[in-house]
Design a protein around this motif. Structure first.
Motif, mmCIF file in Angstrom:
data_model
loop_
_atom_site.group_PDB
_atom_site.id
_atom_site.type_symbol
_atom_site.label_atom_id
_atom_site.label_comp_id
_atom_site.label_asym_id
_atom_site.label_seq_id
_atom_site.Cartn_x
_atom_site.Cartn_y
_atom_site.Cartn_z
ATOM 1 N N TRP A 13 56.097 20.594 58.504
ATOM 2 C CA TRP A 13 55.761 21.428 59.657
ATOM 3 C C TRP A 13 54.906 20.644 60.644
ATOM 4 N N PHE A 14 53.905 19.910 60.135
ATOM 5 C CA PHE A 14 53.047 19.128 61.033
ATOM 6 C C PHE A 14 53.824 18.021 61.736
ATOM 7 N N ILE A 15 54.710 17.340 61.029
ATOM 8 C CA ILE A 15 55.519 16.295 61.656
ATOM 9 C C ILE A 15 56.420 16.900 62.726
ATOM 10 N N LEU A 37 62.884 23.145 61.448
ATOM 11 C CA LEU A 37 63.893 22.419 60.688
ATOM 12 C C LEU A 37 63.292 21.592 59.548
ATOM 13 N N PHE A 38 62.236 20.827 59.828
ATOM 14 C CA PHE A 38 61.679 19.928 58.821
ATOM 15 C C PHE A 38 61.108 20.650 57.600
ATOM 16 N N PRO A 39 60.370 21.763 57.760
ATOM 17 C CA PRO A 39 59.903 22.460 56.547
ATOM 18 C C PRO A 39 61.037 23.039 55.704
ATOM 19 N N ILE A 40 62.083 23.528 56.364
ATOM 20 C CA ILE A 40 63.226 24.061 55.619
ATOM 21 C C ILE A 40 63.912 22.943 54.839
ATOM 22 N N LEU A 41 64.081 21.788 55.480
ATOM 23 C CA LEU A 41 64.670 20.646 54.785
ATOM 24 C C LEU A 41 63.801 20.177 53.630
ATOM 25 N N ALA A 42 62.493 20.131 53.842
ATOM 26 C CA ALA A 42 61.590 19.686 52.783
ATOM 27 C C ALA A 42 61.642 20.622 51.586
ATOM 28 N N MET A 43 61.611 21.920 51.832
ATOM 29 C CA MET A 43 61.666 22.881 50.727
ATOM 30 C C MET A 43 63.015 22.809 50.012
#
Length: 57
Positions: A13-15, A37-43
């Motif tokens: 999320w921060f990135i 997008l990035f938090p969803i991908l990370a999870m």
């Protein structure tokens, strides 16, 4: 597992927030929604990793 997934999601999320703020996309929305997008991908990647490696333990 939960701590790792939480940390990677917050880091994603921060990135995404930093990239959304610094990449000027212009109209109509003004951002690329990378903070979503990035938090969803990370999870998703943490879940897939745990399914792949956790089932063999």
């Amino acid at each position: 597992m939960y701590l790792k997934a939480t940390l990677f999601t917050i880091l994603g999320w921060f990135i995404g927030l930093i990239l959304d703020a610094n990449i000027d996309f212009g109209d109509p929305m003004g951002f690329l929604s990378l903070r979503i997008l990035f938090p969803i991908l990370a999870m998703g990647l943490c879940i897939l990793h745990e399914l792949r490696c956790g089932s063999s333990r």
